[in-house]
Design a protein around this motif. Structure first.
Motif: not given
Length: 309
Positions: A50-68
């Motif tokens: 939903w958020q990607r289709s709304a134009g928001h960027s996917m998380p960066t590699r560092k952000q994926w680590i943080s969200t993990g």
């Protein structure tokens, strides 16, 4: 606008207060860690797409680590342990113990490097709050309870509070996506991976017959996915943008009461006098702590700490 705010707030009260009962129903025929993995995998995919289709960027590699890291602490260590504990603990009692989580946040903030120490009012609030927890889960000879709570279930719930406190404190300085819903979705996806790993390692799927899953459990799981996770977070995100944070934060005081009442009405859970006493003490101490603590934000929009269910 005021009517919309109160409708959204009422939805938040009921939705997040009802997730404890939803978990209780879901795990009747679905293993607890696996049910949580499915819940957050589907919810996370919906939010991220939903958020990607709304134009928001996917998380960066560092952000994926943080969200993990955050997703593992909050959704595996927090929600996963709550689901496991509810095999043995009434949903209302589980909600009350988790409702004390702000007290663990205060302690965590005090002991972390450069953290903010509570003032004397905060210390008093902590002492009173932990007395409330002791009344709730202490030995029946002392608490006056006619029903003994499962020791391992209680330990799991207290551990869940510690995991949530750790994850929420970490999230304050973590590199996360700008979109709060994208961040939440990413945390759900990463948390679901941790949950399925623990589900497999723990062996809870061994001998589990998927054909034996009841319609009742499927309804409960669907409710958690589409109402508890999605409607709850959308309402919360909207309220953050349109209502005072002091008003929005009242959900933390109301949810445990809603959970206790729903447990009594729909799950035949016993509502003893000590539960009402513990409810008043725990919620009262949290309100007191929040009203007297130094102005430090323990929760963040980006973290799923708000949904401790």
């Amino acid at each position: 606008m005021k009517s919309k705010i109160w409708l959204a707030l009422l939805a938040l009260y009921i939705v997040w207060g009802s997730t404890y009962l939803g978990i209780k129903v879901s795990i009747e025929t679905i293993p607890p860690f696996f049910h949580a993995a499915v819940r957050f995998l589907i919810s996370g995919l919906i939010l991220v797409i939903w958020q990607r289709s709304a134009g928001h960027s996917m998380p960066t590699r560092k952000q994926w680590i943080s969200t993990g890291i955050i997703g593992t602490l909050l959704l595996l260590g927090g929600n996963g342990l709550v689901a496991w504990a509810e095999q043995f603990i009434p949903s209302g009692v589980a909600a009350l113990i988790i409702g004390s989580m702000p007290m663990f946040l205060v302690v965590g903030e005090a002991i972390r490097p450069n953290g903010v120490k509570p003032n004397w009012q905060g210390v008093v609030g902590l002492l009173v709050g932990f007395i409330g927890i002791f009344i709730l889960v202490g030995p029946s000879e002392i608490s006056g309870s006619t029903e003994k709570l499962n020791t391992f279930g209680v330990i799991a719930l207290l551990a869940a509070c510690l995991f949530w406190a750790t994850g929420s404190l970490y999230s304050k300085s973590a590199d996360l996506p700008k979109s709060s819903l994208m961040s939440t979705g990413a945390q759900m996806l990463m948390g679901s991976v941790s949950l399925i790993i623990v589900s497999l390692i723990s062996g809870e799927l061994n001998g589990w017959d998927i054909s034996a899953v009841s319609a009742r459990s499927l309804y409960g799981l669907s409710y958690l996915i589409f109402v508890g996770s999605l409607v709850g977070f959308v309402s919360y995100g909207w309220l953050l943008q349109n209502a005072p944070i002091s008003l929005v934060s009242t959900y933390a005081y109301v949810n445990p009461i809603v959970a206790v009442l729903l447990g009594v009405w729909f799950a035949n859970e016993v509502l003893e006098p000590r539960i009402w006493l513990a409810t008043a003490i725990i919620i009262g101490s949290v309100i007191f702590i929040n009203s007297t603590r130094p102005k430090v934000r323990y929760e963040t929009k980006e973290a799923v700490v708000e949904n401790t269910h």
